[in-house]
Design an enzyme around this catalytic site. Structure first.
Site, PDB file in Angstrom:
ATOM      1  CD1 TRP A 204      -2.688   1.736   0.662  1.00  0.00           C
ATOM      2  CD2 TRP A 204      -1.288   2.377   2.272  1.00  0.00           C
ATOM      3  NE1 TRP A 204      -3.036   3.003   1.031  1.00  0.00           N
ATOM      4  CE2 TRP A 204      -2.204   3.426   2.021  1.00  0.00           C
ATOM      5  CE3 TRP A 204      -0.297   2.549   3.239  1.00  0.00           C
ATOM      6  CZ2 TRP A 204      -2.158   4.638   2.722  1.00  0.00           C
ATOM      7  CZ3 TRP A 204      -0.254   3.751   3.934  1.00  0.00           C
ATOM      8  CH2 TRP A 204      -1.183   4.777   3.667  1.00  0.00           C
ATOM      9  CG  ASP A 371     -12.293  10.678  -1.633  1.00  0.00           C
ATOM     10  OD1 ASP A 371     -12.313   9.729  -0.833  1.00  0.00           O
ATOM     11  OD2 ASP A 371     -11.676  10.643  -2.723  1.00  0.00           O
ATOM     12  CG  ASP A 483     -11.491   3.705  -2.543  1.00  0.00           C
ATOM     13  OD1 ASP A 483     -10.615   2.871  -2.835  1.00  0.00           O
ATOM     14  OD2 ASP A 483     -11.317   4.609  -1.704  1.00  0.00           O
ATOM     15  CG  ASN A 485     -10.426   1.840   0.681  1.00  0.00           C
ATOM     16  OD1 ASN A 485      -9.312   2.105   0.289  1.00  0.00           O
ATOM     17  ND2 ASN A 485     -11.449   2.665   0.524  1.00  0.00           N
ATOM     18  CB  CYS A 531      -9.669   4.203  -6.478  1.00  0.00           C
ATOM     19  SG  CYS A 531      -8.852   4.564  -4.913  1.00  0.00           S
ATOM     20  CG  ASP A 553      -4.387   5.970  -0.853  1.00  0.00           C
ATOM     21  OD1 ASP A 553      -4.993   6.528  -1.787  1.00  0.00           O
ATOM     22  OD2 ASP A 553      -4.946   5.207  -0.043  1.00  0.00           O
TER      23      ASP A 553
HETATM   24  C1  DGJ Z   1      -8.554   5.148  -0.435  1.00  0.00           C
HETATM   25  C2  DGJ Z   1      -8.326   6.022  -1.623  1.00  0.00           C
HETATM   26  O1  DGJ Z   1      -7.180   5.631  -2.298  1.00  0.00           O
HETATM   27  C3  DGJ Z   1      -8.236   7.466  -1.161  1.00  0.00           C
HETATM   28  O2  DGJ Z   1      -7.933   8.294  -2.241  1.00  0.00           O
HETATM   29  C4  DGJ Z   1      -9.534   7.843  -0.532  1.00  0.00           C
HETATM   30  O3  DGJ Z   1     -10.568   7.832  -1.477  1.00  0.00           O
HETATM   31  C5  DGJ Z   1      -9.850   6.916   0.632  1.00  0.00           C
HETATM   32  N1  DGJ Z   1      -9.774   5.538   0.230  1.00  0.00           N
HETATM   33  C6  DGJ Z   1     -11.202   7.215   1.203  1.00  0.00           C
HETATM   34  O4  DGJ Z   1     -11.590   6.314   2.134  1.00  0.00           O
END
Ligand code: DGJ
Length: 736
Positions: A204, A371, A483, A485, A531, A553
């Site tokens: 990451w 965002d 996104d 995550n 993303c 990021d």
């Molecule tokens: C991860 C993304 O890469 C960031 O740019 C942002 O959108 C965050 N998540 C928001 O939780």
């Protein structure tokens, strides 16, 4: 014809297939009458195709007496196009099954072939495409007669791009089911040329750093078992000869059009021959194929270059820009955006966003992207994923009001979603805990306080799609940042039966693709940016749906040099999400000049990720000039040929790369001095990609030079003072 078939061209080979591209050739032979599908050659175009002296099938200990020969030794040495499990090829195989009786062996042998103009689609999967005069396809129909399993090996030649794509289709013609336990998409068996494996490794905020190691008898494996193509490893592998530079040496490269678990690798076998392979990651994979059904693999994009990595890069870039990315934005300047993530994180409201947008619009910025944090009760990352309803405490007056206000400023509006996720603290989870990927009775591992939705389920996909789409229908939203995550753990679906649980990882990816396909069908003019916690899913599969992907990021300009170098090794600059952010940088704490941040972001989609109402006035005052630079150079950056001249990751001092227009009349090079050094005088650099015959005028000093001068005699970069400083060198053909 770009694909030719020759019958009995020489002894031992029954059918010879020659797949040509402009500069390369790929040759396959069906060996003996049994129909082993053998790899004969991949490399530079040939004038002759008599491989009779080159197939090692008559050498001791294989024997020669037709079917009486020592099969096990034969299988373990033949250069297979698609090696299978359990039949005496003890190397890493591409296809492994489990029959109802518990057996794993299979041996697909050649039956027949088809050559077709164009390229068939792969059901449910992203793939390259082309018109009938741009791509030709060869299908080798093979089968295992005992299992009644048909195996189609599919090769498409993108002639002008020097690219061959490969995929496989397996069909069950038996009366009972069979499990597929491993189904790779491509394999390359060759003699070793002292190959090195070049891959993209990271983490990451440190994605896609170039790594190069010698290929030995110990397997080099590059893979993801995380459910996404991942920050850690990228679905890309190149074999390079030891002398390979940007300009010289041989490169065999594979890139996987897939966004989930994958495995690729290379190793030397007992005879020091090399095998390279790529496909869906076999760990946790088991697919039940019932009678009459087929399984289609994602495709591998293959290219060969005898002119170093630079040629490989440009082949990938052209292929993806011409035959993969479908977005109407592909050949357009993307609106310069300002994203509020690093500006405000979760602390924003309508007023704040309008304040940022007002100032941004005066500076020439064209789109505001809101965002994470606008929905449910989300004030931090602990809740509300899955509850895609506007938080009117933050967005007073609602979403439409905000969007209209932004539009009134002359700006477009974009929004962030994380559609694949569900927070345990969400109304959605309270109503449907079984919609999360989970194992019954086991408390799931949380990551960023969230679980992953079970997108193998149609009801879940339909619900999430409606949530996202109804937000998009409610206002004039022209951009979505999609996104993702967290990685997938605790693999289990409430809906899949036990003997189909091994399908979940792949079905999840199919679910993601189906959602994005639906989105782009209903909103064809939407600018979609994928993303995944930065660049955790930067792969060709995603590019089929979105013309750009958030690269990392880590927005620090110096860290970005290596991240963007690794990314641009395979993917066009037009796809790299890159923004100017505030300093000290939130990821590494480094302070770099605002100008350098702008220059580095110009190599990507370009935008801002800062609070323009709070950054230093000197920085604000530089934005209009940066905006102007973007408008001036983006056509070139987006559409041109990329050249890597020097790498900060390798020399630890400076970075140098450039883009040259296809007609060679314009070029832009970026030089970043990462570490200053005293009393060094000027640095001589040698441009590449120019037309040696043309005369270029360099903006900075208004002098003119011929292309051959600039490439061979070089150009002096004046001594510049300081660390992290950069200059742009722009030139155009001088006709005066
Ligand atoms: C991860 C993304 O890469 C960031 O740019 C942002 O959108 C965050 N998540 C928001 O939780």
């Amino acid at each position: 014809m770009h694909i030719r078939h020759f019958e009995r061209p020489f002894e031992d080979v029954k059918d010879l297939f020659v797949i040509s591209t402009k500069n390369t050739e790929y040759c396959i032979g069906t060996v003996y009458d049994e129909g082993y599908v053998s790899h004969l050659y991949y490399g530079k175009k040939l004038n002759d195709h008599d491989f009779s002296g080159l197939i090692r099938i008559n050498e001791y200990p294989y024997g020669r007496a037709g079917k009486e020969r020592e099969k096990c030794s034969f299988h373990d040495c033949l250069s297979f196009e698609y090696p299978s499990h359990g039949i005496g090829d003890f190397r890493e195989d591409c296809l492994s099954v489990e029959t109802a009786g518990g057996n794993s062996a299979c041996l697909p042998l050649f039956d027949s072939f088809e050559i077709i103009e164009g390229k068939p689609k792969i059901t449910g999967l992203p793939a390259t495409f082309g018109k009938k005069d741009e791509v030709t396809t060869l299908i080798l129909h093979c089968s295992d007669k005992v299992l009644k399993l048909n195996v189609d090996l599919i090769y498409s030649s993108f002639y002008d791009n020097d690219v061959i794509t490969r995929s496989v289709k397996i069909s069950n013609n038996a009366d009972g089911y069979i499990y597929l336990k491993k189904v790779y998409s491509a394999c390359l068996d060759m003699d070793n040329k002292d190959f090195e494996a070049l891959s993209l490794h990271g983490s990451w905020a440190r994605e896609r750093h170039i790594e190069r190691t010698k290929v030995t008898h110990n397997k080099t494996i590059i893979e993801s078992v995380r459910g996404e193509s991942s920050h850690q490893d990228s679905p890309f592998l190149a074999l390079t000869t030891p002398d390979t530079t940007q300009e010289t040496g041989e490169v065999y490269a594979m890139n996987f059009v897939y966004s989930g678990n994958f495995r690729t690798g290379a190793f030397l076998d007992q005879f020091d021959h090399i095998r390279m392979f790529m496909g869906i990651g076999p760990e946790d994979f088991k697919w039940k194929l019932v009678p009459g059904e087929s399984f289609e693999t994602p495709e591998v994009v293959m290219t060969y270059s005898d002119k170093g990595l630079g040629k490989m890069t440009r082949s990938f870039h052209d292929l993806y820009r011409e035959h993969l990315i479908r977005s109407p934005y592909l050949h357009k300047k993307r609106p310069i955006l300002i994203n509020n993530w690093e500006a405000t994180y979760f602390e924003f409201d309508t007023e704040k966003l309008i304040a940022i947008a007002r100032q941004a619009s005066e500076l020439g910025i064209e789109m505001l992207v809101m965002d994470d944090g606008w929905f449910g009760k989300r004030d931090n990352d602990s809740c509300s994923l899955g509850d895609w309803t506007v938080n009117e405490n933050k967005l007073k007056g609602g979403l439409k009001y905000l969007v209209d206000e932004i539009n009134k400023l002359g700006m477009k509006f974009g929004i962030w979603f994380e559609p694949e996720m569900i927070s345990p603290d969400s109304d959605l989870y309270r109503a449907h805990p079984d919609w999360a990927i989970h194992i019954k009775g086991r408390e799931g591992v949380r990551s960023r306080n969230q679980f992953v939705l079970d997108l193998s389920r149609k009801d879940v996909c339909d619900h999430i799609y409606e949530q996202v789409a109804s937000i998009l229908r409610s206002a004039n939203i022209e951009y979505v940042k999609w996104d993702m995550n967290r990685q997938l753990t605790d693999i289990g679906s409430a809906e899949l039966p036990a003997d189909r649980m091994g399908e979940l990882f792949h079905r999840y990816v199919l679910g993601v693709y189906s959602l994005q396909e639906r989105l782009m069908t209903e909103f064809p003019n939407l600018l979609l940016e994928n993303c995944s916690g930065g660049g955790g899913r930067f792969d060709p599969g995603m590019l089929y749906y979105s013309p750009q992907i958030w690269c990392s990021d880590d927005t620090d300009a110096i860290e970005r040099l290596s991240i963007q170098e690794g990314t641009a090794l395979v993917y066009p600059l037009s796809t790299m999400g890159a923004h100017v952010s505030d300093c000290p940088n939130h990821a590494v704490g480094r302070t770099t000049p605002f100008m350098t941040r702008g220059h580095v972001a110009l190599a990507g989609t370009f935008g801002y990720e800062l609070d323009v109402t709070r950054i230093p006035k000197e920085d604000v005052s530089m934005i209009p000039a940066q905006v102007e630079e973007y408008h001036r150079y983006n056509d070139l950056v987006r559409e041109g040929d990329y050249y890597r001249l020097a790498s900060y990751s390798a020399n630890h001092t400076y970075d140098l790369y450039g883009v040259v227009s296809k007609d060679k009349r314009e070029a832009l090079f970026t030089f970043v001095q990462v570490l200053g050094s005293v009393n060094r005088k000027s640095r001589r650099i040698y441009f590449r990609g120019l037309d040696p015959e043309l005369r270029y005028r360099i903006d900075e000093n208004e002098r003119t030079y011929t292309g051959d001068m600039l490439m061979n005699a070089g150009y002096l970069i004046p001594e510049i003072h300081g660390d992290f400083v950069s200059i742009l060198i722009h030139m155009e053909v001088y006709d005066g």
